[in-house]
Design a protein around this motif. Structure first.
Motif, PDB file in Angstrom:
ATOM      1  N   LEU A   1       0.855  -1.256  -0.039  1.00  0.00           N
ATOM      2  CA  LEU A   1      -0.001   0.057  -0.027  1.00  0.00           C
ATOM      3  C   LEU A   1       0.732   1.356  -0.072  1.00  0.00           C
ATOM      4  N   THR A   2       2.026   1.184  -0.541  1.00  0.00           N
ATOM      5  CA  THR A   2       2.918   2.282  -0.426  1.00  0.00           C
ATOM      6  C   THR A   2       2.846   3.050  -1.805  1.00  0.00           C
ATOM      7  N   GLY A   3       2.375   2.460  -2.804  1.00  0.00           N
ATOM      8  CA  GLY A   3       2.278   3.215  -4.154  1.00  0.00           C
ATOM      9  C   GLY A   3       0.499   3.566  -4.382  1.00  0.00           C
ATOM     10  N   ASN A   4      -0.101   2.857  -5.503  1.00  0.00           N
ATOM     11  CA  ASN A   4      -1.183   2.927  -5.686  1.00  0.00           C
ATOM     12  C   ASN A   4      -2.084   2.201  -4.629  1.00  0.00           C
ATOM     13  N   LEU A   5      -3.524   2.112  -4.902  1.00  0.00           N
ATOM     14  CA  LEU A   5      -4.320   1.395  -3.870  1.00  0.00           C
ATOM     15  C   LEU A   5      -4.412   0.073  -4.698  1.00  0.00           C
ATOM     16  N   THR A   6      -3.214  -0.744  -4.190  1.00  0.00           N
ATOM     17  CA  THR A   6      -3.180  -2.095  -4.728  1.00  0.00           C
ATOM     18  C   THR A   6      -2.967  -3.194  -3.572  1.00  0.00           C
ATOM     19  N   GLY A   7      -3.188  -4.345  -4.073  1.00  0.00           N
ATOM     20  CA  GLY A   7      -3.017  -5.421  -2.878  1.00  0.00           C
ATOM     21  C   GLY A   7      -3.773  -6.511  -3.270  1.00  0.00           C
ATOM     22  N   ASP A   8      -3.895  -7.793  -2.369  1.00  0.00           N
ATOM     23  CA  ASP A   8      -4.681  -8.695  -2.623  1.00  0.00           C
ATOM     24  C   ASP A   8      -5.800  -8.729  -1.794  1.00  0.00           C
ATOM     25  N   LEU A   9      -6.879  -8.996  -2.163  1.00  0.00           N
ATOM     26  CA  LEU A   9      -8.028  -8.902  -1.483  1.00  0.00           C
ATOM     27  C   LEU A   9      -8.321 -10.501  -0.707  1.00  0.00           C
ATOM     28  N   THR A  10      -8.013 -10.645   0.575  1.00  0.00           N
ATOM     29  CA  THR A  10      -8.202 -11.796   1.264  1.00  0.00           C
ATOM     30  C   THR A  10      -9.758 -11.788   1.811  1.00  0.00           C
ATOM     31  N   CYS A  11     -10.543 -12.778   1.301  1.00  0.00           N
ATOM     32  CA  CYS A  11     -11.818 -12.572   1.555  1.00  0.00           C
ATOM     33  C   CYS A  11     -12.311 -13.675   2.574  1.00  0.00           C
ATOM     34  N   ASP A  12     -13.150 -13.133   3.541  1.00  0.00           N
ATOM     35  CA  ASP A  12     -13.821 -14.224   4.522  1.00  0.00           C
ATOM     36  C   ASP A  12     -15.197 -14.530   3.834  1.00  0.00           C
ATOM     37  N   GLU A  13     -15.986 -13.282   3.676  1.00  0.00           N
ATOM     38  CA  GLU A  13     -17.255 -13.443   3.137  1.00  0.00           C
ATOM     39  C   GLU A  13     -17.608 -13.006   1.732  1.00  0.00           C
ATOM     40  N   ARG A  14     -16.549 -12.521   1.142  1.00  0.00           N
ATOM     41  CA  ARG A  14     -16.868 -11.870  -0.190  1.00  0.00           C
ATOM     42  C   ARG A  14     -16.601 -12.900  -1.035  1.00  0.00           C
ATOM     43  N   ASP A  15     -17.937 -13.668  -1.719  1.00  0.00           N
ATOM     44  CA  ASP A  15     -18.030 -14.537  -2.752  1.00  0.00           C
ATOM     45  C   ASP A  15     -19.042 -14.454  -3.353  1.00  0.00           C
ATOM     46  N   PRO A  16     -19.143 -14.050  -4.832  1.00  0.00           N
ATOM     47  CA  PRO A  16     -20.257 -13.641  -5.373  1.00  0.00           C
ATOM     48  C   PRO A  16     -21.004 -14.917  -6.082  1.00  0.00           C
ATOM     49  N   LYS A  17     -20.279 -16.041  -5.844  1.00  0.00           N
ATOM     50  CA  LYS A  17     -20.977 -17.432  -6.214  1.00  0.00           C
ATOM     51  C   LYS A  17     -22.303 -17.795  -5.201  1.00  0.00           C
ATOM     52  N   HIS A  18     -22.085 -17.117  -4.120  1.00  0.00           N
ATOM     53  CA  HIS A  18     -23.314 -17.457  -3.157  1.00  0.00           C
ATOM     54  C   HIS A  18     -24.109 -16.193  -2.544  1.00  0.00           C
ATOM     55  N   THR A  19     -23.495 -14.992  -2.744  1.00  0.00           N
ATOM     56  CA  THR A  19     -24.134 -13.659  -2.310  1.00  0.00           C
ATOM     57  C   THR A  19     -25.478 -13.513  -3.008  1.00  0.00           C
ATOM     58  N   THR A  20     -26.561 -12.799  -2.333  1.00  0.00           N
ATOM     59  CA  THR A  20     -27.835 -12.821  -2.850  1.00  0.00           C
ATOM     60  C   THR A  20     -28.498 -11.406  -2.979  1.00  0.00           C
ATOM     61  N   THR A  21     -29.282 -11.236  -3.814  1.00  0.00           N
ATOM     62  CA  THR A  21     -30.108  -9.770  -3.662  1.00  0.00           C
ATOM     63  C   THR A  21     -31.588  -9.902  -3.138  1.00  0.00           C
ATOM     64  N   PHE A  22     -31.852 -11.022  -2.566  1.00  0.00           N
ATOM     65  CA  PHE A  22     -33.227 -11.228  -1.985  1.00  0.00           C
ATOM     66  C   PHE A  22     -33.405 -10.032  -0.945  1.00  0.00           C
ATOM     67  N   GLY A  23     -32.481  -9.552  -0.147  1.00  0.00           N
ATOM     68  CA  GLY A  23     -33.086  -8.411   0.707  1.00  0.00           C
ATOM     69  C   GLY A  23     -33.538  -7.210  -0.026  1.00  0.00           C
ATOM     70  N   LEU A  24     -33.245  -6.895  -1.220  1.00  0.00           N
ATOM     71  CA  LEU A  24     -33.634  -5.834  -2.339  1.00  0.00           C
ATOM     72  C   LEU A  24     -35.276  -6.158  -2.462  1.00  0.00           C
ATOM     73  N   GLY A  25     -35.377  -7.282  -2.670  1.00  0.00           N
ATOM     74  CA  GLY A  25     -36.764  -7.535  -3.319  1.00  0.00           C
ATOM     75  C   GLY A  25     -37.721  -7.306  -1.999  1.00  0.00           C
ATOM     76  N   THR A  26     -37.210  -7.625  -0.577  1.00  0.00           N
ATOM     77  CA  THR A  26     -37.921  -7.284   0.600  1.00  0.00           C
ATOM     78  C   THR A  26     -38.326  -5.717   0.632  1.00  0.00           C
ATOM     79  N   LEU A  27     -37.323  -4.770   0.254  1.00  0.00           N
ATOM     80  CA  LEU A  27     -37.530  -3.299   0.144  1.00  0.00           C
ATOM     81  C   LEU A  27     -38.747  -2.968  -1.003  1.00  0.00           C
ATOM     82  N   LEU A  28     -38.567  -3.713  -2.081  1.00  0.00           N
ATOM     83  CA  LEU A  28     -39.361  -3.318  -3.075  1.00  0.00           C
ATOM     84  C   LEU A  28     -40.955  -3.791  -2.546  1.00  0.00           C
TER      85      LEU A  28
END
Length: 388
Positions: free
Chosen positions: A106-133
């Motif tokens: 992080l000494t130059g540009n905003l670069t780096g490796d994103l180590t994900c615990d929960e960020r996995d778009p294979k499993h995340t859902t938009t269900f909550g937005l339907g609740t709002l609508l």
């Protein structure tokens, strides 16, 4: 001087409201007699609902129990202005709701490796937005304006449709699990979406199609934790799901190729399939906040965002503000976390000059850790500069 301060959020560090207030505080430190007008903005992503709730004088805000991208309890809001409801997808689908760590250099540009615990778009859902609508429709809304941006999902709006009573089904007739990966097995929808014929507007400034090299999975999937293999899987799954969406009677022909269908991990595609029209997010916010009228009465416009780069030139908040200022002959200054756009490109959209927190501090780490301090200090410096 009268100065209009109208930034977007600085993603991951400071909200649009706090950014505007920090800059204004610094300006007033140096020039206490100047008048600063604060108009925090959003192009449909995080902050969209709050910006409009503050700008619309007769709006009322409903707090709605919903779910986050992993199905956990979350709180969302519906901003009601007469029979029009404004909903922000990031409140229930936002990447910021999921844990993840940025590591590496992080000494130059905003670069780096994103180590994900929960960020996995294979499993995340938009269900909550339907609740709002659904809550908006139950409250009497006949027009639903959905701000798209900042999502941690890549399910093509499948979760949204499930909440509306049209769950994606597999060949055996059972509802599929949440997430984009499961859509590789989708063959149909289990019902008709229940929106009581409400008009839907997708507010976004992302013009990406749903599929391919410029599509939702390829362009934005890696930001949400997708590996190279995940991107291929998700794109194939959305290709299958696009054929299913096309069976809805309100879906336009060639849905997957339409600009905006790839917005928010393909949420744009689901909304288009529901008959939505796409409208510029910053254009809509400009109109509702009467921003252009404010510009006619000021000497200077200040806007900003986390990263002023190539994407900023393609209809984001900064471009919308700078274009309007240019048309009115008002100078426009950009204050950003970092500035990657060239001077010629910036000038082409109406930017007079641009300043970066990274350059101000001389450190990316400091810019990330102390955005409010940096904005206040830049505010004071620019006040003295522009007063001359």
């Amino acid at each position: 001087m009268r100065v209009l301060v109208c930034p977007d959020k600085f993603a991951g560090t400071i909200s649009a409201v706090d950014a505007a207030e920090a800059f204004a505080a610094g300006w007033h430190d140096a020039r206490p007699g100047d008048e600063l007008i604060l108009r925090p903005l959003s192009d449909g992503g995080p902050g969209f609902a709050g910006v409009l709730a503050a700008a619309l004088p007769h709006a009322r805000v409903l707090t709605v129990p919903a779910t986050d991208p992993l199905g956990r309890p979350a709180e969302g809001h519906v901003v009601l202005d007469g029979t029009t409801a404004y909903v922000e997808s990031a409140e229930t689908c936002g990447l910021h709701l999921l844990t993840g760590n940025l590591t590496g250099n992080l000494t130059g540009n905003l670069t780096g490796d994103l180590t994900c615990d929960e960020r996995d778009p294979k499993h995340t859902t938009t269900f909550g937005l339907g609740t709002l609508l659904l809550a908006a429709v139950e409250a009497g809304a006949t027009t639903l304006v959905v701000g798209l941006g900042g999502s941690g999902t890549n399910d093509g709006g499948a979760g949204l449709l499930a909440a509306l009573g049209a769950a994606p089904l597999g060949a055996a007739g059972y509802a599929l699990p949440y997430g984009g990966a499961a859509l590789i097995d989708c063959v149909s929808l289990g019902g008709v979406p229940r929106l009581r014929e409400a008009t839907v507007i997708a507010a976004t400034d992302v013009d990406s199609p749903l599929l391919g090299l410029r599509g939702a999975s390829a362009v934005y999937g890696p930001q949400k934790g997708a590996t190279r293999e995940d991107v291929f899987l998700l794109d194939a799954a959305l290709t299958r799901f696009a054929d299913v969406l096309q069976t809805l009677p309100t879906a336009p022909p060639g849905l997957a190729d339409l600009p905006g269908s790839g917005a928010a991990g393909g949420l744009g595609a689901a909304l288009l399939a529901l008959g939505a029209r796409v409208e510029s997010g910053i254009g809509l916010v400009r109109r509702l906040t009467l921003l252009d009228a404010e510009m006619e009465e000021v000497s200077l416009v200040v806007t900003g965002e986390g990263a002023f780069d190539e994407q900023s030139l393609r209809g984001k908040v900064v471009a919308g503000v700078a274009n309007a200022a240019r048309d009115l002959g008002v100078p426009c200054v950009v204050v950003a976390g970092r500035v990657d756009a060239g001077r010629r490109e910036a000038a082409s959209i109406g930017v007079t000059e641009a300043h970066a927190l990274v350059e101000h501090f001389g450190s990316v780490a400091e810019a990330l850790a102390r955005p409010a301090d940096g904005l206040r200090e830049l505010g004071g410096r620019l006040a003295l500069q522009w007063s001359r």
